[in-house]
Design an enzyme around this catalytic site. Structure first.
Site, mmCIF file in Angstrom:
data_model
loop_
_atom_site.group_PDB
_atom_site.id
_atom_site.type_symbol
_atom_site.label_atom_id
_atom_site.label_comp_id
_atom_site.label_asym_id
_atom_site.label_seq_id
_atom_site.Cartn_x
_atom_site.Cartn_y
_atom_site.Cartn_z
ATOM 1 C CG ASP A 176 48.479 -24.913 21.788
ATOM 2 O OD1 ASP A 176 48.594 -24.739 23.018
ATOM 3 O OD2 ASP A 176 47.499 -24.492 21.124
ATOM 4 C CB VAL A 234 43.196 -26.550 29.445
ATOM 5 C CG1 VAL A 234 42.970 -28.025 29.729
ATOM 6 C CG2 VAL A 234 42.645 -26.166 28.075
ATOM 7 C CG HIS A 294 48.717 -26.752 29.895
ATOM 8 N ND1 HIS A 294 47.576 -26.693 30.686
ATOM 9 C CD2 HIS A 294 48.781 -25.566 29.251
ATOM 10 C CE1 HIS A 294 46.979 -25.525 30.504
ATOM 11 N NE2 HIS A 294 47.702 -24.803 29.645
HETATM 12 P P1 AMP Z 1 46.314 -22.264 28.761
HETATM 13 O O1 AMP Z 1 45.711 -20.968 28.281
HETATM 14 O O2 AMP Z 1 47.675 -22.102 29.378
HETATM 15 O O3 AMP Z 1 45.350 -23.039 29.632
HETATM 16 O O4 AMP Z 1 46.589 -23.098 27.469
HETATM 17 C C1 AMP Z 1 45.716 -24.061 26.951
HETATM 18 C C2 AMP Z 1 46.227 -24.417 25.602
HETATM 19 O O5 AMP Z 1 45.625 -25.627 25.184
HETATM 20 C C3 AMP Z 1 45.930 -23.379 24.513
HETATM 21 O O6 AMP Z 1 47.159 -22.925 23.958
HETATM 22 C C4 AMP Z 1 45.063 -24.135 23.516
HETATM 23 O O7 AMP Z 1 45.318 -23.771 22.188
HETATM 24 C C5 AMP Z 1 45.461 -25.578 23.799
HETATM 25 N N1 AMP Z 1 44.465 -26.593 23.455
HETATM 26 C C6 AMP Z 1 43.160 -26.616 23.814
HETATM 27 N N2 AMP Z 1 42.560 -27.722 23.347
HETATM 28 C C7 AMP Z 1 43.511 -28.424 22.678
HETATM 29 C C8 AMP Z 1 43.518 -29.653 21.966
HETATM 30 N N3 AMP Z 1 42.419 -30.406 21.840
HETATM 31 N N4 AMP Z 1 44.680 -30.061 21.407
HETATM 32 C C9 AMP Z 1 45.788 -29.309 21.515
HETATM 33 N N5 AMP Z 1 45.854 -28.148 22.185
HETATM 34 C C10 AMP Z 1 44.729 -27.704 22.755
#
Ligand code: AMP
Length: 114
Positions: free
Chosen positions: A29, A96, A100
């Site tokens: 992350d 996102v 995940h």
């Molecule tokens: P969620 O809030 O469950 O949708 O988690 C999305 C996660 O994606 C967050 O913990 C972000 O820090 C992570 N994230 C967003 N963009 C990236 C990226 N380019 N590479 C790695 N992690 C990411």
């Protein structure tokens, strides 16, 4: 609709990839909330938990859990414990919209979550 995670899958943008198979990808992350914070995602575009169907996706979900266990072991948190999180929708805190699984560990987790 594709998200930034599709670009990571297609290697259009970089990520710290820690595991890859035909069906899933795992990467660190970018904004870690624990010493170990890895995202495990399916390569196919499934936006969120409510798009999952037990019968259709059982094997994919099983692979994601297997990857989480393997990565927990590799990171030395299998014995101390860890947390697996699937955020779903606005109230679930999902940012996102590509399914995940968060693998979080290396510190004491709190309950209830924020
Ligand atoms: P969620 O809030 O469950 O949708 O988690 C999305 C996660 O994606 C967050 O913990 C972000 O820090 C992570 N994230 C967003 N963009 C990236 C990226 N380019 N590479 C790695 N992690 C990411």
């Amino acid at each position: 609709m594709s998200t930034i995670f599709s670009k990571i899958i297609n290697k259009e943008i970089p990520a710290d990839i820690v595991f890859e198979s035909d069906n899933i990808l795992a990467f660190k992350d970018i904004n870690p909330q624990a010493p170990v914070h890895i995202l495990i995602i399916p390569k196919i575009e499934i936006p969120k938990v409510t798009d999952l169907n037990g019968k259709e996706h059982a094997s994919l979900l099983g692979e994601m859990i297997d990857a989480a266990n393997k990565l927990a072991k590799e990171n030395g948190i299998d014995e101390s414990g860890f947390r697996l999180v699937l955020n779903c929708g606005d109230n679930g805190g999902q940012e996102v919209y590509h399914l995940h699984l968060h693998l979080l560990g290396g510190r004491q987790m709190k309950w209830p979550p924020g």
